[in-house]
Every structure is written in C-alpha cells, then in structure tokens.
Motif scaffolding. Sequence first.
Motif, PDB file in Angstrom:
ATOM      1  N   ILE A   1       0.837  -1.211   0.000  1.00  0.00           N
ATOM      2  CA  ILE A   1       0.000   0.000   0.000  1.00  0.00           C
ATOM      3  C   ILE A   1       0.870   1.259   0.000  1.00  0.00           C
ATOM      4  O   ILE A   1       0.538   2.252  -0.644  1.00  0.00           O
TER       5      ILE A   1
ATOM      6  N   ILE B   1      -6.203  -1.059   5.173  1.00  0.00           N
ATOM      7  CA  ILE B   1      -5.169  -2.109   5.346  1.00  0.00           C
ATOM      8  C   ILE B   1      -4.128  -1.619   6.357  1.00  0.00           C
ATOM      9  O   ILE B   1      -3.716  -2.351   7.261  1.00  0.00           O
TER      10      ILE B   1
ATOM     11  N   GLN C   1      -9.598   5.150  -4.210  1.00  0.00           N
ATOM     12  CA  GLN C   1      -9.011   3.818  -3.940  1.00  0.00           C
ATOM     13  C   GLN C   1      -8.159   3.864  -2.664  1.00  0.00           C
ATOM     14  O   GLN C   1      -8.213   2.944  -1.857  1.00  0.00           O
TER      15      GLN C   1
ATOM     16  N   TYR D   1      -8.511   1.473   0.428  1.00  0.00           N
ATOM     17  CA  TYR D   1      -7.485   0.497   0.850  1.00  0.00           C
ATOM     18  C   TYR D   1      -6.634   0.967   2.032  1.00  0.00           C
ATOM     19  O   TYR D   1      -5.828   0.211   2.539  1.00  0.00           O
TER      20      TYR D   1
END
Lengths: 176, 277
Positions: free
Chosen positions: A117, A135, A128, A132
Amino acid sequence: MTANINIILGSLFTIIEFCSFGFFFYFNLKNNLLKKLIFFTIIAFVIFCLTNLFLQFSAYEALDTIPVTFQALFIMTLCVIYFFEQIRNPKALFIYSTSEFWIVTGILVYLAGTFFIFIYSANLTQAQLDTYWSINYVFNTIKNILFGLGIYIHGRNQRKAVEKNPFDYYSVLENP
Amino acid sequence: MYFLQANINNSATTVLLFGTVGMLVLTIGLIVFIVFHQRKVIRYQLQLQRMEQDQQKVLLNASIRLQEEERQRIAADLHDDAGPLLATARLYLNENLVNLDKTTQLQSIYNAKQIIDDTIQLIRNISHSLMPPTLKNFGLESAVNDLFQKISSSGSMNASCRFHDYRDRMHPEQELIIFRVIQELVNNILKHSNASFIHLTQNLSGEKLYIRMHHDGRGLTQNDFEKLNKSASGLGLKNIQSRLKLLHGRIFFEKDLSQTYFKVTIEVPKEDGVHVK
C-alpha cells in the motif's frame, strides 16, 4: 498549508519510526558488524530523508514512497536476521516466551502488510486510497496488539526474575 | 486515456491486494517456521546435553569405582602383608621381655630387624605404586623408561620407548595423568593383547604433544573403544578417557596401514596449563 504540514509530519513519522525500529535492533542483535551497519544506516537515512524533504518538497504528493520502501525492506531484513540469530543462539527455551519475539513479529507483520500500500499509494486514486488505507489501520492495530503482548510478557518475565532473586533491601540500606 | 488510467488503477489494486496477501502469508510462514525450527534446535541441544551428562556420569562412576578398587588394593596390601609382618616383629620383641637368654634375645632382635626391613620395603613399594619417585624427581621420560625397562627385564615382552622432543617438562600433575594413562594402556596390552613387543614414541607437533604406542598383538580400533566406552565394562578405558578429559586431550585407536600392528595415539595440548586438584 495543511498539505505541507502533513508532508512534513509524514516525513518526521518515517524518520522516527525508522530510528525506533533501527535502535531496537541495534540493542537486540548480537553481531557487532551489523550493529555498526544499523547505526550508520540510521544516520544516512535521516540525512537522506531531510535532504529529500527540503530539495523535493514540491514534488511530494502524499507519501515519501522511496524512504518508506527502503525502511520496510531494511527493517524486514533485520527482523529475519534477528530470527535466525535466535535459532543459532537461542535466548530462551521457547522463542515466544521472550518479549522481543512479539515486538519483532509486530514490526514484521506491520511492515509486510503495509509494504504494497505504501509503494502503490502514488498510483492509486484518492477514492481507492481511501478504500485500501484501512489495510494500514488493520496492520497498525495488529502491530499494537503484538507490541502490547510483548510489553506484557516483558513485565511477566521481570516479575518472575524478581520472585527468583528477591531484592536485597539490606544491601541498599548499607550502601545507599 | 480514461481506459488506460482505469487499467493502470485496476492492475495496481490487484498487485496491492495480492502483494499484501502474499507478504502476509510469507511472514506468517516465516514466523511459524522459526517457532518450530527453534523448538527443534532446542530439543536437539537438550538431547545432546543429556547424552553428555550421561557420559559424564558413566565416567564419574568409573573413576569412583577405580578409586575404590585402588583403596581396597592398598588396604589389602597393608592388612595382609604389613599387618602380619609388624605383628611378627612385635612377637619377636615381646620374646625379649620374657626370654632373658642373651643369644636368644640377639637372635629375636635380629629377626625383628629383618621383618621391619621387609615391612619398610613393602611400604616403599606401596608408596611407589601410588606415586613413582622417578616421575616426581626426573619426569615423564625417565618414569616411562623405567616402566619399559622393568617390562623388558621380566622377559615376557620386548618394550622400548623413545622421547624425541621432551626438553621442557610438563606440569607434574599433567605428567602424572599421562603416566597413568600409559600405565593403563601397557597393562591392557600385557593382559589382553598377547603381543611380543611394545614400542612407544613421543613427539611434539605445534602446541600438541603426541605419544604413540605400537604393538603386534590383538588390539582395539576406534569403534571398539567407543563401544566399550558406552558399555558397562571397560572400566580401564573409561578411566583413561576421564583422565584425558582433564587435560583436554584425546586418544585414538587404530590398526596400522600394514594391518600388522595396532597403534594408540594420545594427543595432549602442551601449554594448556591444566591444574588438576
């Protein structure tokens, strides 16, 4: 203005994180050559990060990808070296009974989980990234839980050591 | 342009997800491997430690048994030989108090003197067997020479020895241990090998002292030695090993390349400075 402060804070976070993890391994690894390498890498890393921050300030978008990737690779390598050092010269009968094991596991899981990431953050859209980025939160939480476990085990081991060798109050009174 | 951007974003997302899962699997795999492997290593080390402790126990038992045998031998010598001799001398001297005849008195004093001389000789022999005076005064080379001369002069076997490089004496305690090991080996050769000769040589190589013994009888190989060492028998061999352990030395048993002779090599570090108390 807020973006600028975020970039500076992000860079400072990377530097402090790298220094903390680096010094943790500096004090816990036995190999002297490796210790020297860690020490000089920390100095070089701090210089590089600060230079990078001042020289390429305008080029920054969100995250300083290069230092973060280097940090992740370097610290993960140290984690693996630590584990192999423990196999060769075990400190305890069971590796998971030491606090260092849980700290190193926390560091390794966090860096491995967030590796991609951080690398790809520049290639993702804001939407996005928002999706994400969780995470990072998940692995940060796992890391903190493992750190907590490490601290708990450290305290328990110290209590056991004190029970084994009770503190000699008289010697303190005699030699204050 | 939009599609290109969308494709790049999609592939980045895929790499991100697969990469993260992959890294996580690798990390967990590594940690599990480390935990299990470390347990295996610890178990192996514990097993080794236990085996070493067992071996130490066997050696300790052997040395205690040997010490007890030695004590019993000395006790038997004193009780069976010195005791009766002194008792007889006492009887002769007692006779002097009862018998006032001058000639008989002189005869009994003479007899008592003879018996006391024998007793002195006997005690000297016992004392020499405990600590050979040649070894104490003149060193390992002379003591081994003495031992081999005695064997040769008995006529049962041809024994010879040659010290090539023994100008500086070792520590007396080290010399005594090496001498005892040689004595034990010679004793074994005399008892079991049926050899017609023994030849001993001493050499120095680097910081190590080597003593080699050849004989043409029935002997041991390293395998035999290790087997006997692990078994309940072979007290003398265990004793040899425990003595050499004190000097950080080693012993090798082998058959000569010509398959005619058996060879025993003792290797002892020379400047180890081991003080055995």
